[in-house]
Design a protein around this motif. Structure first.
Motif, short mmCIF file in Angstrom:
data_model
loop_
_atom_site.label_atom_id
_atom_site.label_comp_id
_atom_site.label_asym_id
_atom_site.label_seq_id
_atom_site.Cartn_x
_atom_site.Cartn_y
_atom_site.Cartn_z
N VAL A 191 0.83 -1.20 0.00
CA VAL A 191 0.00 0.00 0.00
C VAL A 191 0.87 1.26 0.00
CG1 VAL A 191 -1.72 1.29 1.31
CG2 VAL A 191 -1.94 -1.17 1.09
N GLU A 192 1.95 1.23 0.79
CA GLU A 192 2.81 2.42 0.88
C GLU A 192 3.46 2.74 -0.46
OE1 GLU A 192 3.88 5.74 2.63
OE2 GLU A 192 2.69 4.22 3.63
N GLY A 193 3.90 1.72 -1.18
CA GLY A 193 4.48 1.93 -2.51
C GLY A 193 3.46 2.49 -3.48
N SER A 235 1.11 9.63 -5.43
CA SER A 235 1.52 10.98 -5.08
C SER A 235 2.36 11.61 -6.19
CB SER A 235 2.30 10.95 -3.77
OG SER A 235 2.79 12.23 -3.46
N VAL A 236 3.29 10.82 -6.74
CA VAL A 236 4.11 11.30 -7.83
C VAL A 236 3.25 11.55 -9.06
CG1 VAL A 236 5.97 10.66 -9.42
CG2 VAL A 236 6.21 10.21 -6.97
N LEU A 237 2.32 10.65 -9.34
CA LEU A 237 1.43 10.81 -10.49
C LEU A 237 0.58 12.08 -10.32
CD1 LEU A 237 0.21 9.70 -13.11
CD2 LEU A 237 -1.38 8.40 -11.71
N GLU A 238 0.11 12.32 -9.13
CA GLU A 238 -0.70 13.52 -8.88
C GLU A 238 0.11 14.79 -9.17
OE1 GLU A 238 -3.66 15.19 -5.38
OE2 GLU A 238 -1.91 14.00 -4.81
#
Length: 120
Positions: free
Chosen positions: A105-107, A113-116
């Motif tokens: 889940v953390e990955g 987050s990076v995609l956002e």
């Protein structure tokens, strides 16, 4: 996390050792033999240990045999409406696949987050 009792006896190993010497023994017989040795176990626990010892050790944990299985092409999920809080089953299954591919889940959160940030 529960504390381990440090009585020095590994009950599961004692049961496995007994089964190695007596492969046709029944769980009740093993429980009684363990009690005679001063190891207090139930027949249900004996049965569980026996069952778990039969399982392949390669299929436990992250190193599973699933990696060698050819992956099916992923179905495109229909997007859930932002106005509703409902999530389709297909969306959940795809999210599960993403989490597995990202190593947890953390990955997956980090990747999202990076995609956002890239989409802004």
């Amino acid at each position: 996390m529960a504390k381990k009792k440090s009585d020095g006896v590994n009950k599961s190993q004692a049961i496995r050792d007994y089964y190695a010497a007596n492969p046709k023994a029944k769980p009740m017989e093993v429980a009684e033999a363990m009690k005679a040795q001063g190891i207090n176990v139930t027949a249900q626990f004996v049965s569980t240990v026996k069952s778990n010892s039969k399982k392949s050790k390669t299929t436990r944990g992250r190193a599973s045999a699933k990696k060698s299985v050819a992956k099916k092409p992923a179905k495109r999920a229909t997007r859930a409406s932002k106005a509703t809080s409902e999530v389709s089953l297909d969306s959940l299954l795809n999210a599960k696949k993403l989490v597995e591919e990202m190593g947890g889940v953390e990955g997956a959160r980090n990747a999202l987050s990076v995609l956002e940030q890239l989409m802004d």
